[in-house]
Enzyme design. Structure first.
Site, PDB file in Angstrom:
ATOM      1  N   PHE A 127       7.359  23.194  -3.226  1.00 34.77           N
ATOM      2  CA  PHE A 127       7.091  24.585  -3.786  1.00 34.77           C
ATOM      3  C   PHE A 127       7.314  25.759  -2.633  1.00 34.77           C
ATOM      4  O   PHE A 127       6.842  25.273  -1.407  1.00 34.77           O
ATOM      5  CB  PHE A 127       5.663  25.071  -4.102  1.00 34.77           C
ATOM      6  CG  PHE A 127       5.584  26.419  -4.860  1.00 34.77           C
ATOM      7  CD1 PHE A 127       6.035  26.731  -5.906  1.00 34.77           C
ATOM      8  CD2 PHE A 127       4.796  27.384  -3.855  1.00 34.77           C
ATOM      9  CE1 PHE A 127       5.758  28.185  -6.437  1.00 34.77           C
ATOM     10  CE2 PHE A 127       4.894  28.539  -4.371  1.00 34.77           C
ATOM     11  CZ  PHE A 127       5.188  29.102  -5.411  1.00 34.77           C
ATOM     12  N   ASP A 214       8.100  24.095   6.009  1.00 37.93           N
ATOM     13  CA  ASP A 214       7.134  25.180   5.337  1.00 37.93           C
ATOM     14  C   ASP A 214       5.852  24.767   5.432  1.00 37.93           C
ATOM     15  O   ASP A 214       5.119  23.752   4.790  1.00 37.93           O
ATOM     16  CB  ASP A 214       7.671  25.029   3.888  1.00 37.93           C
ATOM     17  CG  ASP A 214       6.747  26.102   2.909  1.00 37.93           C
ATOM     18  OD1 ASP A 214       5.755  26.594   3.594  1.00 37.93           O
ATOM     19  OD2 ASP A 214       7.214  26.458   1.873  1.00 37.93           O
ATOM     20  N   LYS A 243      -0.220  31.989   4.282  1.00 37.49           N
ATOM     21  CA  LYS A 243      -1.757  32.082   3.655  1.00 37.49           C
ATOM     22  C   LYS A 243      -2.745  32.153   4.578  1.00 37.49           C
ATOM     23  O   LYS A 243      -3.379  33.371   4.479  1.00 37.49           O
ATOM     24  CB  LYS A 243      -1.635  30.553   2.818  1.00 37.49           C
ATOM     25  CG  LYS A 243      -0.748  30.552   1.577  1.00 37.49           C
ATOM     26  CD  LYS A 243      -1.219  29.570   0.839  1.00 37.49           C
ATOM     27  CE  LYS A 243      -0.535  29.756  -0.519  1.00 37.49           C
ATOM     28  NZ  LYS A 243       0.653  29.079  -0.874  1.00 37.49           N
TER      29      LYS A 243
HETATM   30  C1  LIG Z   1       1.942  29.534  -1.429  1.00 38.17           C
HETATM   31  C2  LIG Z   1       3.322  29.151  -0.812  1.00 38.17           C
HETATM   32  C3  LIG Z   1       4.293  29.675  -0.607  1.00 38.17           C
HETATM   33  C4  LIG Z   1       4.522  31.163  -1.117  1.00 38.17           C
HETATM   34  O1  LIG Z   1       3.559  31.947  -0.418  1.00 38.17           O
HETATM   35  P1  LIG Z   1       3.562  33.545  -1.117  1.00 38.17           P
HETATM   36  O2  LIG Z   1       2.717  33.982   0.130  1.00 38.17           O
HETATM   37  O3  LIG Z   1       2.970  33.361  -2.528  1.00 38.17           O
HETATM   38  O4  LIG Z   1       5.022  34.152  -1.196  1.00 38.17           O
HETATM   39  C5  LIG Z   1       5.438  29.220  -0.142  1.00 38.17           C
HETATM   40  N1  LIG Z   1       5.288  27.927   0.252  1.00 38.17           N
HETATM   41  C6  LIG Z   1       4.167  26.864   0.251  1.00 38.17           C
HETATM   42  C7  LIG Z   1       4.175  25.603   0.813  1.00 38.17           C
HETATM   43  C8  LIG Z   1       3.126  27.617  -0.400  1.00 38.17           C
HETATM   44  O5  LIG Z   1       1.945  27.010  -0.652  1.00 38.17           O
END
Ligand SMILES: *Cc1c(COP(=O)(O)O)cnc(C)c1O
Length: 390
Positions: A127, A214, A243
């Site tokens: 994701f 990520d 986050k």
């Molecule tokens: C939550 C998340 C995103 C997206 O972040 P947003 O601030 O909602 O755009 C991208 N990568 C990972 C691994 C995430 O957990």
């Protein structure tokens, strides 16, 4: 009828106030926060030092544009680079934007090396966000369905499968980067083999690919190190954060090191809000409090404590499969879909989340005490037992 677009199926509760790991709804009922706004509220709610720093900054300057110098942004970039060993930072407002920056950086890096259609290796069950490029990179058809045509330039392989990556090294001349989560969060708290990141690092270096991590969910102390890749003692070329970085104030970051450093020049990328003084003070204060209170190491210990407690309570219960994750990124894997547990826990005053159908996800604030963690275990485990036996 609500005038808010119907993009979330929301729980029937509105919180009006928080303190530490506790939240209160509009009726005065108290809840234990096992989710931290999905890995966001690193310092819990209404942390006195964050509240004071933000209040002071709001009284001075909230925003002024990236066409001027922003000392707090310089300081936060210095701090992130000192903690990670990386070289430079671009600030965004969210995780998907941080990943957009990483994807653009990889493409520009490829073009600079004469590759006309640069491709990025991405993973199944990953994701990376909801913008067009990041949903195209995401390995979940439910996120993509209805939004085709997808953005091109991604090659997908199974997670934790080095042979599939090595195969592309010999068969795809367009690859310029690998984008991967150190632990898959939305995909169900999936932890790869202990040597996975180190081997990926080696493959990327051998092929002049950028290793792009990520760490939007895994970063900022959650797994027991400042960044999850530090467990593997490697340094990526690109890392994205968001986050937990601002403890609730929107901020994201794309860091570059080594071969990725200096890829962007003026005009290549930008953001109106990204890295404004308020967001950067939130980031700086979060990191400073974490450092002073030794929260990354504490997250590692507390996570182990919670996992031990849950394992002891659910051991031998039919339908409980395993517990996954690291530090305060915890997945309890059951043998059936368990979205219903979110409501049952809410009724008992506990906030949890279910991801990937059958995985209960816990992402508590890093300031949770051991006593509060015990309360979490004591509320949650009987609920799971009853649910599995019903
Ligand atoms: C939550 C998340 C995103 C997206 O972040 P947003 O601030 O909602 O755009 C991208 N990568 C990972 C691994 C995430 O957990």
């Amino acid at each position: 009828m609500s005038h808010v677009m119907n993009t979330y199926s929301r729980q029937p509760v509105a919180f009006v106030r928080g303190e530490g790991v506790w939240l209160w709804d509009s009726g005065g009922k108290r809840y234990l926060d096992g989710l931290a706004g999905i890995a966001v509220n690193t310092l819990g709610h209404a942390h006195p030092r964050l509240t004071a720093a933000l209040s002071e900054q709001i009284g001075k300057l909230i925003h002024c544009s990236n066409v001027y110098q922003i000392p707090a942004q310089e300081s936060l970039a210095d701090k992130l680079c000192a903690l990670s060993g990386m070289d430079e930072v671009f600030f965004s407002n969210s995780g998907c934007e941080a990943n957009e920056a990483a994807i653009k950086l990889a493409r520009l890096y490829g073009h600079k090396r004469g590759i006309e259609a640069p491709a990025i290796i991405v993973m199944e069950k990953s994701f990376h966000g909801r913008t067009l490029a990041t949903l195209s990179a995401t390995g979940n058809r439910r996120v993509q369905a209805g939004f085709e045509p997808l953005v091109k330039g991604f090659v997908r392989v199974p997670y934790d499968d080095l042979a599939a990556v090595r195969h592309l090294a010999t068969n795809n001349r367009d690859v310029v980067a690998v984008l991967v989560e150190p632990i898959q969060g939305e995909g169900g708290i999936r932890t790869p083999d202990a040597s996975y990141l180190q081997e990926l690092r080696r493959i990327c270096s051998e092929n002049n690919w950028l290793m792009m991590l990520d760490e939007v969910q895994t970063g900022i102390g959650r797994t027991g190190c400042w960044f999850a890749h530090q467990h593997a003692a490697i340094v990526p070329d690109v890392m994205t954060l968001a986050k937990g970085l601002g403890s609730g104030v929107p901020i994201g970051a794309c860091l570059a090191a080594g071969a990725a450093t200096g890829t962007f020049g003026p005009g290549n990328h930008g953001s109106t809000f990204g890295g404004n003084p308020l967001a950067c003070v939130a980031g700086l204060t979060t990191l400073n409090v974490m450092e002073q209170d030794n929260l990354p190491a504490y997250a590692g210990q507390l996570g182990q404590f919670i996992r031990n407690g849950i394992t002891a309570a659910l051991q031998g219960v039919k339908g409980f499969q395993e517990i996954r994750g690291q530090g305060l990124m915890i997945g309890i894997v059951l043998d059936k879909p368990c979205a219903e547990l979110v409501k049952l826990a809410l009724a008992r005053g506990l906030l949890i989340n279910v991801t990937a159908d059958s995985v209960v996800r816990l992402l508590p604030p890093l300031v949770m005490s051991q006593d509060e963690a015990q309360q979490l275990v004591d509320i949650l485990c009987p609920l799971i037992k009853d649910f599995l036996q019903s």
